[in-house]
Design a protein around this motif. Structure first.
Motif, short mmCIF file in Angstrom:
data_model
loop_
_atom_site.label_atom_id
_atom_site.label_comp_id
_atom_site.label_asym_id
_atom_site.label_seq_id
_atom_site.Cartn_x
_atom_site.Cartn_y
_atom_site.Cartn_z
N LYS A 86 89.77 47.30 58.59
CA LYS A 86 90.38 46.95 57.32
C LYS A 86 89.34 46.31 56.40
O LYS A 86 89.32 46.56 55.18
N TYR A 87 88.45 45.50 56.98
CA TYR A 87 87.39 44.90 56.18
C TYR A 87 86.41 45.97 55.68
O TYR A 87 85.91 45.88 54.55
N LEU A 88 86.16 46.97 56.50
CA LEU A 88 85.30 48.07 56.05
C LEU A 88 85.95 48.81 54.89
O LEU A 88 85.27 49.19 53.92
N GLY A 89 87.27 49.03 55.00
CA GLY A 89 87.97 49.67 53.90
C GLY A 89 87.91 48.84 52.63
O GLY A 89 87.76 49.38 51.52
N SER A 90 88.03 47.53 52.78
CA SER A 90 87.95 46.66 51.61
C SER A 90 86.57 46.73 50.96
O SER A 90 86.43 46.62 49.74
N ALA A 91 85.53 46.91 51.79
CA ALA A 91 84.18 47.01 51.24
C ALA A 91 84.02 48.25 50.36
O ALA A 91 83.20 48.27 49.44
N LEU A 92 84.81 49.28 50.64
CA LEU A 92 84.72 50.48 49.81
C LEU A 92 85.26 50.24 48.40
O LEU A 92 84.73 50.78 47.43
N ALA A 93 86.32 49.44 48.30
CA ALA A 93 86.97 49.25 47.01
C ALA A 93 86.45 48.05 46.24
O ALA A 93 86.74 47.91 45.04
N TRP A 94 85.69 47.16 46.88
CA TRP A 94 85.28 45.91 46.25
C TRP A 94 84.32 46.17 45.09
O TRP A 94 83.22 46.69 45.27
N ARG A 95 84.74 45.85 43.88
CA ARG A 95 83.93 45.96 42.67
C ARG A 95 83.29 47.34 42.53
O ARG A 95 82.10 47.47 42.19
N SER A 96 84.05 48.36 42.79
CA SER A 96 83.55 49.72 42.63
C SER A 96 83.27 50.02 41.16
O SER A 96 84.05 49.64 40.28
#
Length: 561
Positions: A86-96
């Motif tokens: 879930k944290y990896l998924g969040s890294a994808l969307a963070w400040r894209s």
């Protein structure tokens, strides 16, 4: 090794042919039994046809590989429960910063994650999240699905635990985790960069224009599956489970401690109740006390409170949801006057909530530290199988619950498939056919010349897509290593690394070339609300040039090791 007797050659080819058909096409009309049963059938036929004895069949099963595979599965299950993915998924969307930035992140995150947690696991847990991101940003899903599948395959080549064929190579060659990483990691990084550049070249126009502007065009790509034609499935790192989860994270049967409050009215609306959400501390305490009284805390992972304003004057009711049974249970009627009955115990129950949150934090930290310890042990050159099994047992012990629920998530069908495949491939080797064919190619495929390396790479690419990459490694591994050992010990290690890199990247050639590709395709098609059909030809148009370019560039780097 000379050819065996004619009857053994014929019967051995029949047994291997049946195994190959069922492994590559598990749903053939005349025998849709699947890959696992197909591998066992091939192994049984090898013994029944007397191509090999039962003792030789038992000896063909490689226990260190099975142990390493089992250990990494268990560790991946605990990492999923600890919200790592879930944290990896969040890294994808963070400040894209747009579609191209998102594509780059998908390639990078999936490559790194697959190197540490296997490519199949990475594709299982990230596919639906990436689909959701694409839809939310009004972008075509195809480039992002291709980025996930291809980058996961390339990234998994960097470590022995990245994919099954690398496990086989690491165990058979004796190459340590650190040597493997140093030898292939640079090629993996450059390969991911090249693959990303190819993706941008292929889909630059689609990433620059909103999907609605070109969706109806001839080049719009695969059709979107209608919402009512897809089924919601929640995948675990090991197998597919018919349970849905809002966050795609923890499994209720494995983790009893974490308790989460609902922040959405959608869950209450599913009960067909005219309701609104209450987030007051007093409501939460009523639900907590009721769970404790009814001995349901072992399966509760979420508490949501809903006030039912009905016309008959009945006061609000607290509703607790259990994800393990996918149902809602009314556990207590709240007093009409509000929360006066719980204010007296607010401090006590508030402390209990904080204690539970603290326990969850400690548990997650223990999972991450144990996984880090396993990676350190692998880098130190300790036995990979026992390092993975030790990490798995430590995690099971730290869970302080019955391990059955978590162990049930291990893909035992995959372990059985490997057992049958070991026996079948060993029996086929005993017919002498692989050795005879290799003797024809070997003089021209030695790794001390550029032509030899190119021919060897072509052989590996073709076999990996025809017979699958793991059987290819089992058939070619010892022969390629023996040919290179005649040159020098360093050449032998280099030959193993070439086999690892090329057989892994070969999975990007076609949709059927890698299990990770099939996982992305199937999970994308069945994703609820975001279903998408990635076709064979749409993958092939990108897969062929990507595989050729990445293989060529990667070989130059691996050979220079």
């Amino acid at each position: 090794m000379a050819l065996a007797s004619t009857d053994k050659v014929v019967l051995g080819c029949i047994a291997f042919g049946i195994f190959w058909v069922l492994a590559v096409f598990p749903s053939v009309p005349f025998m849709p039994v699947g890959r696992t049963a197909g591998s066992l059938l091939g192994a049984m036929l090898m013994v029944l046809f007397r191509v090999m004895t039962p003792e030789q069949a038992y000896a063909a099963v490689d226990l260190p590989i099975l142990g390493l595979l089992f250990g990494t599965m268990v560790v991946s299950i605990f990492l999923e429960r600890a919200d790592m993915f879930k944290y990896l998924g969040s890294a994808l969307a963070w400040r894209s910063r747009g579609s191209k930035d998102l594509l780059f992140r998908v390639c990078l995150v999936s490559a790194v994650a697959s190197a540490l947690f296997t490519n199949d696991t990475c594709c299982v847990v990230l596919t639906e999240f990436i689909l959701k991101l694409a839809r939310q940003n009004n972008l075509p899903p195809q480039p992002f699905l291709l980025a996930l599948a291809s980058s996961s395959n390339i990234g998994s080549s960097a470590t022995p635990i990245g994919n099954p064929q690398n496990l086989v190579i690491a165990v058979q060659s004796g190459i340590t985790f650190g040597q493997f990483l140093v030898g292939v990691f640079p090629a993996m990084i450059v390969g991911v960069a090249a693959n990303t550049a190819i993706l941008l070249c292929f889909f630059w126009r689609y990433l620059a224009v909103p999907e609605k502007d070109h969706e109806g065009g001839a080049a719009a790509g695969p059709e979107v599956v209608a919402d009512d034609e897809v089924t919601s499935h929640r995948f675990t790192p090991a197998r597919m489970s018919h349970a849905s989860s809002a966050n795609g994270g923890l499994d209720a049967d494995c983790l009893s401690e974490p308790m989460r409050r609902s922040d959405s009215l959608n869950r209450a609306e599913n009960l067909s109740m005219r309701s609104r959400s209450y987030n007051s501390e007093g409501d939460i305490q009523v639900a907590i006390r009721s769970m404790r009284a009814s001995s349901m805390s072992q399966e509760m992972v979420e508490v949501s409170t809903v006030g039912d304003r009905r016309d008959d004057g009945v006061g609000p009711r607290k509703i607790t949801r259990t994800t393990s049974h996918q149902r809602s249970v009314i556990i207590e009627d709240a007093p009409e006057g509000g929360t006066n009955g719980v204010d007296g115990e607010k401090g006590k129950d508030g402390g209990e909530v904080k204690e539970k949150r603290w326990k969850v934090l400690v548990w997650k930290t223990a999972v991450y530290l144990t996984t880090l310890g396993m990676l350190v042990a692998l880098l130190m050159g300790l036995n990979m199988s026992w390092s993975a099994i030790t990490a798995a047992l430590v995690l099971l012990a730290l869970d302080f619950t019955d391990a059955q629920a978590c162990l049930e998530k291990v893909s035992y069908s995959l372990l059985i498939f490997f057992c049958g495949m070991f026996i079948t491939v060993d029996g086929f080797n005993r017919t002498g056919i692989p050795n005879t064919l290799w003797e024809l190619v070997e003089p021209y495929s030695r790794i001390n010349s550029a032509k030899g390396i190119a021919l060897l790479a072509v052989v590996i690419l073709v076999l990996s897509n025809v017979a699958s990459n793991v059987p290819t490694v089992l058939l070619l591994g010892s022969r390629v290593a023996a040919s290179a050992a005649a040159i020098s010990p360093a050449a032998e290690k280099k030959a193993w690394l070439i086999l690892a890199f090329v057989s892994t990247v070969a999975g990007n050639l076609t949709l059927l070339g890698s299990a990770a590709n099939l996982i992305v395709c199937e999970q994308a098609r069945r994703a609820q609300f975001h279903g998408y059909n990635l076709t064979f030809w749409s993958h092939l148009r990108f897969g062929v040039p990507s595989t050729i370019v990445v293989t060529a560039i990667g070989l130059l780097i691996v050979v220079s090791y």
